[in-house]
Design a protein around this motif. Structure first.
Motif, PDB file in Angstrom:
ATOM      1  N   ILE A 153     -13.504 -24.964  -1.268  1.00 25.78           N
ATOM      2  CA  ILE A 153     -13.256 -25.298  -2.673  1.00 25.78           C
ATOM      3  C   ILE A 153     -12.933 -24.058  -3.490  1.00 25.78           C
ATOM      4  O   ILE A 153     -11.987 -24.042  -4.285  1.00 25.78           O
ATOM      5  CB  ILE A 153     -14.474 -26.034  -3.274  1.00 25.78           C
ATOM      6  N   HIS A 154     -13.687 -22.984  -3.313  1.00 27.74           N
ATOM      7  CA  HIS A 154     -13.430 -21.742  -4.042  1.00 27.74           C
ATOM      8  C   HIS A 154     -12.755 -20.745  -3.109  1.00 27.74           C
ATOM      9  O   HIS A 154     -13.353 -20.308  -2.119  1.00 27.74           O
ATOM     10  CB  HIS A 154     -14.731 -21.168  -4.603  1.00 27.74           C
ATOM     11  N   TYR A 155     -11.514 -20.414  -3.416  1.00 26.88           N
ATOM     12  CA  TYR A 155     -10.721 -19.562  -2.533  1.00 26.88           C
ATOM     13  C   TYR A 155      -9.923 -18.554  -3.349  1.00 26.88           C
ATOM     14  O   TYR A 155      -9.693 -18.724  -4.552  1.00 26.88           O
ATOM     15  CB  TYR A 155      -9.788 -20.410  -1.669  1.00 26.88           C
ATOM     16  N   LEU A 156      -9.519 -17.466  -2.679  1.00 25.41           N
ATOM     17  CA  LEU A 156      -8.746 -16.432  -3.349  1.00 25.41           C
ATOM     18  C   LEU A 156      -7.343 -16.933  -3.660  1.00 25.41           C
ATOM     19  O   LEU A 156      -6.774 -17.754  -2.942  1.00 25.41           O
ATOM     20  CB  LEU A 156      -8.674 -15.177  -2.475  1.00 25.41           C
ATOM     21  N   ASN A 157      -6.748 -16.388  -4.722  1.00 25.63           N
ATOM     22  CA  ASN A 157      -5.435 -16.850  -5.143  1.00 25.63           C
ATOM     23  C   ASN A 157      -4.525 -15.662  -5.446  1.00 25.63           C
ATOM     24  O   ASN A 157      -4.214 -14.875  -4.560  1.00 25.63           O
ATOM     25  CB  ASN A 157      -5.571 -17.779  -6.357  1.00 25.63           C
ATOM     26  N   ASP A 158      -4.125 -15.476  -6.676  1.00 26.76           N
ATOM     27  CA  ASP A 158      -3.165 -14.440  -7.047  1.00 26.76           C
ATOM     28  C   ASP A 158      -3.841 -13.078  -7.098  1.00 26.76           C
ATOM     29  O   ASP A 158      -4.965 -12.948  -7.596  1.00 26.76           O
ATOM     30  CB  ASP A 158      -2.566 -14.782  -8.420  1.00 26.76           C
ATOM     31  N   SER A 165     -16.337 -22.029 -12.712  1.00 26.20           N
ATOM     32  CA  SER A 165     -17.196 -21.464 -11.669  1.00 26.20           C
ATOM     33  C   SER A 165     -16.518 -20.393 -10.831  1.00 26.20           C
ATOM     34  O   SER A 165     -17.052 -19.977  -9.802  1.00 26.20           O
ATOM     35  CB  SER A 165     -17.681 -22.593 -10.751  1.00 26.20           C
ATOM     36  N   SER A 166     -15.329 -19.912 -11.260  1.00 28.72           N
ATOM     37  CA  SER A 166     -14.601 -18.896 -10.496  1.00 28.72           C
ATOM     38  C   SER A 166     -14.759 -17.514 -11.130  1.00 28.72           C
ATOM     39  O   SER A 166     -15.247 -17.384 -12.255  1.00 28.72           O
ATOM     40  CB  SER A 166     -13.123 -19.271 -10.401  1.00 28.72           C
ATOM     41  N   LYS A 167     -14.300 -16.481 -10.393  1.00 29.79           N
ATOM     42  CA  LYS A 167     -14.438 -15.097 -10.845  1.00 29.79           C
ATOM     43  C   LYS A 167     -13.165 -14.313 -10.558  1.00 29.79           C
ATOM     44  O   LYS A 167     -12.317 -14.735  -9.777  1.00 29.79           O
ATOM     45  CB  LYS A 167     -15.613 -14.429 -10.127  1.00 29.79           C
ATOM     46  N   LEU A 168     -13.076 -13.145 -11.191  1.00 34.00           N
ATOM     47  CA  LEU A 168     -12.030 -12.169 -10.907  1.00 34.00           C
ATOM     48  C   LEU A 168     -12.693 -10.922 -10.350  1.00 34.00           C
ATOM     49  O   LEU A 168     -13.646 -10.409 -10.931  1.00 34.00           O
ATOM     50  CB  LEU A 168     -11.244 -11.824 -12.174  1.00 34.00           C
ATOM     51  N   PHE A 169     -12.184 -10.430  -9.197  1.00 30.57           N
ATOM     52  CA  PHE A 169     -12.771  -9.285  -8.517  1.00 30.57           C
ATOM     53  C   PHE A 169     -11.813  -8.104  -8.500  1.00 30.57           C
ATOM     54  O   PHE A 169     -10.594  -8.266  -8.635  1.00 30.57           O
ATOM     55  CB  PHE A 169     -13.090  -9.630  -7.048  1.00 30.57           C
ATOM     56  N   ALA A 218       0.840  -1.192   0.000  1.00 35.08           N
ATOM     57  CA  ALA A 218       0.000   0.000   0.000  1.00 35.08           C
ATOM     58  C   ALA A 218       0.877   1.244   0.000  1.00 35.08           C
ATOM     59  O   ALA A 218       2.033   1.213   0.426  1.00 35.08           O
ATOM     60  CB  ALA A 218      -0.924   0.009   1.216  1.00 35.08           C
ATOM     61  N   ALA A 219       0.328   2.350  -0.485  1.00 32.81           N
ATOM     62  CA  ALA A 219       1.104   3.583  -0.636  1.00 32.81           C
ATOM     63  C   ALA A 219       1.579   4.135   0.701  1.00 32.81           C
ATOM     64  O   ALA A 219       2.575   4.859   0.757  1.00 32.81           O
ATOM     65  CB  ALA A 219       0.273   4.631  -1.375  1.00 32.81           C
ATOM     66  N   ASP A 220       0.875   3.795   1.795  1.00 38.73           N
ATOM     67  CA  ASP A 220       1.255   4.322   3.106  1.00 38.73           C
ATOM     68  C   ASP A 220       2.247   3.422   3.842  1.00 38.73           C
ATOM     69  O   ASP A 220       2.520   3.629   5.021  1.00 38.73           O
ATOM     70  CB  ASP A 220       0.009   4.542   3.971  1.00 38.73           C
ATOM     71  N   GLY A 221       2.803   2.434   3.152  1.00 40.93           N
ATOM     72  CA  GLY A 221       3.798   1.556   3.756  1.00 40.93           C
ATOM     73  C   GLY A 221       3.230   0.293   4.359  1.00 40.93           C
ATOM     74  O   GLY A 221       3.984  -0.579   4.791  1.00 40.93           O
ATOM     75  N   GLN A 222       1.920   0.182   4.383  1.00 38.89           N
ATOM     76  CA  GLN A 222       1.307  -1.025   4.908  1.00 38.89           C
ATOM     77  C   GLN A 222       1.149  -2.057   3.796  1.00 38.89           C
ATOM     78  O   GLN A 222       1.579  -1.850   2.667  1.00 38.89           O
ATOM     79  CB  GLN A 222      -0.050  -0.674   5.531  1.00 38.89           C
ATOM     80  N   PHE A 223       0.488  -3.156   4.122  1.00 38.39           N
ATOM     81  CA  PHE A 223       0.259  -4.224   3.154  1.00 38.39           C
ATOM     82  C   PHE A 223      -1.167  -4.745   3.301  1.00 38.39           C
ATOM     83  O   PHE A 223      -1.773  -4.678   4.371  1.00 38.39           O
ATOM     84  CB  PHE A 223       1.237  -5.386   3.366  1.00 38.39           C
ATOM     85  N   ILE A 224      -1.671  -5.262   2.195  1.00 44.37           N
ATOM     86  CA  ILE A 224      -2.911  -6.025   2.210  1.00 44.37           C
ATOM     87  C   ILE A 224      -2.527  -7.474   1.938  1.00 44.37           C
ATOM     88  O   ILE A 224      -1.900  -7.782   0.926  1.00 44.37           O
ATOM     89  CB  ILE A 224      -3.911  -5.543   1.140  1.00 44.37           C
ATOM     90  N   GLY A 225      -2.886  -8.353   2.858  1.00 48.32           N
ATOM     91  CA  GLY A 225      -2.661  -9.776   2.658  1.00 48.32           C
ATOM     92  C   GLY A 225      -3.885 -10.406   2.022  1.00 48.32           C
ATOM     93  O   GLY A 225      -5.015 -10.192   2.475  1.00 48.32           O
ATOM     94  N   ILE A 226      -3.667 -11.153   0.946  1.00 50.51           N
ATOM     95  CA  ILE A 226      -4.751 -11.883   0.300  1.00 50.51           C
ATOM     96  C   ILE A 226      -4.666 -13.328   0.785  1.00 50.51           C
ATOM     97  O   ILE A 226      -3.698 -14.040   0.485  1.00 50.51           O
ATOM     98  CB  ILE A 226      -4.649 -11.811  -1.225  1.00 50.51           C
ATOM     99  N   TYR A 227      -5.647 -13.716   1.561  1.00 47.58           N
ATOM    100  CA  TYR A 227      -5.696 -15.058   2.131  1.00 47.58           C
ATOM    101  C   TYR A 227      -6.782 -15.859   1.428  1.00 47.58           C
ATOM    102  O   TYR A 227      -7.615 -15.305   0.711  1.00 47.58           O
ATOM    103  CB  TYR A 227      -5.987 -14.978   3.627  1.00 47.58           C
ATOM    104  N   LYS A 228      -6.771 -17.156   1.639  1.00 51.33           N
ATOM    105  CA  LYS A 228      -7.793 -17.987   1.016  1.00 51.33           C
ATOM    106  C   LYS A 228      -9.198 -17.498   1.338  1.00 51.33           C
ATOM    107  O   LYS A 228     -10.097 -17.559   0.505  1.00 51.33           O
ATOM    108  CB  LYS A 228      -7.638 -19.444   1.470  1.00 51.33           C
ATOM    109  N   ASP A 229      -9.391 -17.002   2.577  1.00 51.98           N
ATOM    110  CA  ASP A 229     -10.735 -16.667   3.039  1.00 51.98           C
ATOM    111  C   ASP A 229     -11.051 -15.186   3.029  1.00 51.98           C
ATOM    112  O   ASP A 229     -12.072 -14.764   3.565  1.00 51.98           O
ATOM    113  CB  ASP A 229     -10.944 -17.219   4.454  1.00 51.98           C
ATOM    114  N   GLY A 230     -10.197 -14.344   2.423  1.00 53.11           N
ATOM    115  CA  GLY A 230     -10.498 -12.925   2.369  1.00 53.11           C
ATOM    116  C   GLY A 230      -9.258 -12.055   2.338  1.00 53.11           C
ATOM    117  O   GLY A 230      -8.129 -12.554   2.324  1.00 53.11           O
TER     118      GLY A 230
END
Length: 321
Positions: free
Chosen positions: A96-101, A137-141, A61-73
């Motif tokens: 079965i359906h989880y977040l990835n890259d 059955s997956s999507k891109l958000f 993130a621009a403020d030096g923090q991070f967003i972690g992308i986990y399987k559940d959110g």
């Protein structure tokens, strides 16, 4: 002659998700062990942090923090302090359906795709490894600073390797199940429109996985061979560089190991390809015969990389410093 350097001493079961960060150097993940690893190529300092969950990607993130992308959110993340706070959760996430890259795009939003866990089981079975997987059955958000979620693409199976041309804003996306790289036109209103298939891989080359883009708009793609595919097919493990305009491979790097997962371009001059690898799918006797498996690797290249887009967080919601 290709020069391959092993970076640091941490050996990952399944390394993935590398990014270049001006402050830390390389940040990458051991998704099997749920660890975050940082490595500074100038000082060779290496640190390992607990990810506090099944992390799949990390976005600066621009403020030096991070967003972690986990399987559940998605979570606000300060891995040095061990702080993790909920940020956003797309609908439909389960075992079965989880977040990835995921990465931040030129619109300042995080783009992240779903993956179908049944596909992995299907392709790891010796009975179906070489068969076509029929489900989409997956999507891109995309997710903005307020946590608002929009659907960008549907009818995906295993979302992977996404990036943008810094000059044209063309968006590139891999659906590993189809062995294809797609090119889309990114509109000012945030919509994307399909333009063409940039490249189609043969099944015996492996699954196109993590991807990086250089300053010329060329795509660097890691070709991952799952255990069942690798056991049957003997093509070498490779990173390939694809020119989208020509729709052809213009450079390839063979690696002396079985499993390569992702790549990014970094270093002081943005002229080093950093590659993550894995040893988890290998039997114990083969792990001993592959001394580079599981390590972060650095390979000098002639091309230059590009800086990452940075996510603009909502300061009222992200107080985790």
């Amino acid at each position: 002659m290709i020069i391959i350097k092993k970076c640091g001493n941490y050996r990952a079961k399944f390394g993935d998700g590398p990014i270049w960060h001006e402050g830390y150097g390389l940040i990458w993940l051991d998704i099997a062990a749920k660890k975050i690893v940082t490595y500074n190529p100038d000082t060779e300092q290496e640190s390992v942090y607990d990810a506090f969950g099944w992390i799949k990607s990390i976005v600066p993130a621009a403020d030096g923090q991070f967003i972690g992308i986990y399987k559940d959110g998605l979570y606000y993340l300060n891995f040095k302090k061990g702080i993790k706070m909920p940020f956003a959760k797309p609908e439909g996430l389960n075992d079965i359906h989880y977040l990835n890259d995921g990465k931040c795009g030129p619109d300042g939003q995080i783009w992240v795709g779903l993956s179908d866990g049944f596909f992995k089981r299907f392709k790891e079975s010796p009975y179906t490894a070489l068969s076509h997987y029929p489900f989409e059955s997956s999507k891109l958000f995309s997710i903005d600073a307020g946590g608002n979620i929009s659907v960008k693409l549907e009818n995906i199976t295993f979302s992977n390797g996404l990036d943008w041309n810094r000059k044209t804003n063309n968006f590139y996306h891999i659906d590993s199940s189809k062995h294809l790289i797609f090119q889309y036109q990114l509109k000012e209103n945030g919509d994307i429109h399909f333009e063409k298939i940039v490249y189609s891989f043969e099944m015996d080359e492996g699954f196109p996985d993590g991807m990086a883009i250089d300053a010329d708009g060329n795509l660097w793609v890691a070709l991952y061979k799952g255990g069942a595919i690798a056991a049957r097919l003997k093509k070498p493990t490779r990173i390939v560089c694809i020119c989208p305009k020509k729709m052809e491979v213009i450079q390839e790097i063979e690696l002396p190991l079985s499993h390569v997962t992702s790549c990014t371009i970094g270093g002081e001059n943005l002229d080093t390809l950093f590659v993550t690898t894995a040893y988890e799918p290998l039997p114990e006797d083969k792990v001993k015969r592959e001394p580079l498996a599981g390590y972060l690797l650095a390979i000098p290249i002639e091309q230059r990389g590009v800086a990452n887009y940075q996510f603009i967080t909502n300061e009222d919601k992200a107080k985790i410093r």
